[in-house]
Design an enzyme around this catalytic site. Structure first.
Site, PDB file in Angstrom:
ATOM      1  N   ARG A 182       0.838  -1.195   0.000  1.00 12.57           N
ATOM      2  CA  ARG A 182       0.000   0.000   0.000  1.00 12.57           C
ATOM      3  C   ARG A 182       0.873   1.244   0.000  1.00 12.57           C
ATOM      4  NH1 ARG A 182      -4.371   0.543   4.391  1.00 12.57           N
ATOM      5  NH2 ARG A 182      -5.047   2.220   3.019  1.00 12.57           N
ATOM      6  N   CYS A 241      -0.779   6.621   8.852  1.00  8.78           N
ATOM      7  CA  CYS A 241      -1.116   5.319   8.271  1.00  8.78           C
ATOM      8  C   CYS A 241      -2.230   5.559   7.263  1.00  8.78           C
ATOM      9  CB  CYS A 241      -1.531   4.329   9.372  1.00  8.78           C
ATOM     10  SG  CYS A 241      -2.851   4.948  10.434  1.00  8.78           S
TER      11      CYS A 241
END
Length: 283
Positions: A182, A241
């Protein structure tokens, strides 16, 4: 004299603590991003005796606007009132736990510090460590406690907002807690676009755990983060995040390792990536 736990607490320490006369508040935070009711279901099936449940979306986040990320911070006083309803007082030792390796427990740990409450720790290894240590489980509904008298104080958890972060890119160490694929922008299952904030380094939060699901020794964590931080001090580090949740796992790991003072970017990638004017990096 009672011991105050401020980062992690082991299952054996918690078993001993439950026998002491000090105020103790147990909170289960188990959650599944793909099935947002799963955590509450498993809590109702079995949980630590006396534990309450807080739902990530309903209880620990504020309303989404489409531009403030997937898990925006709630109003500080509203969240403090929610914790008072669970009996929180200034002297209460809070212990948070989950069944996913600690990210949701660490999020609650960070949020209580954000309110100014210092006596909060995460159960190292979660429910699995508790049962392995011989701790009992309960299916009984935890009674509603008498309301506490907690009052918010100066935050123990620094934050930074998107505009300030944009202005300071290149002058601080930005650490992204998402999985590597990611971070590199190869996949993006949750947010509007793939990639990462320019200049960020990747530290997958699960790297903080050993094979037993517990946090690795503080000395090991300190050595790894100290290789990642230079030339910046911990106070010049910002964690992020996808939505400001799993980044708290890295914050907890650094605090446990004696590297205190880092900040959280609460909106994280889900907020950053929703504005096409903000720069994006891949690879």
């Amino acid at each position: 004299m009672t011991t105050t736990y401020r980062t992690l607490i082991s299952a054996t320490e918690l078993l001993a603590l439950e026998k002491q006369p000090q105020a103790l508040l147990l909170i289960e935070c188990s959650f599944d991003l793909a099935d947002t009711d799963a955590g509450e279901r498993v809590y109702r099936d079995q949980h630590l005796p006396g534990a309450h449940y807080l739902h990530l979306d309903r209880d620990t986040c504020g309303p989404m606007t489409g531009r403030n990320g997937r898990h925006p911070l709630p109003d500080r006083e509203t969240f403090a009132a929610r914790m008072r309803a669970l009996g929180l007082r200034k002297e209460t030792q809070v212990v948070a736990y989950d069944r996913q390796g600690g990210p949701y427990g660490a999020h609650l740990w960070w949020m209580l510090r954000w309110l100014g409450h210092e006596a909060v720790a995460v159960l190292d290894g979660g429910l699995a460590a508790w049962t392995a240590a011989g701790g009992p489980l309960s299916k009984h509904e935890t009674p509603t406690p008498h309301a506490g008298d907690f009052v918010t104080g100066p935050s123990l958890s620094p934050t930074i907002e998107a505009d300030a972060l944009l202005a300071r890119l290149g002058t601080l160490r930005l650490i992204d807690a998402r999985a590597a694929e990611r971070f590199r922008g190869e996949v993006e299952p949750l947010d509007k676009q793939a990639g990462h904030i320019p200049g960020a380094s990747n530290r997958f939060f699960k790297d903080n755990l050993g094979p037993d699901g517990r946090f690795r020794p503080a000395a090991e964590l300190r050595a790894e983060f100290e290789r990642l931080l230079p030339p910046h001090a911990p106070s010049a580090v910002v964690h992020q995040c996808g939505s400001g949740v799993t980044a708290c796992h890295n914050l907890l790991a650094m605090e446990h390792a004696g590297l205190a003072g880092s900040a959280l970017y609460p909106g994280s990638w889900s907020e950053w990536s929703c504005d096409p004017a903000r720069p994006v990096a891949k690879g």
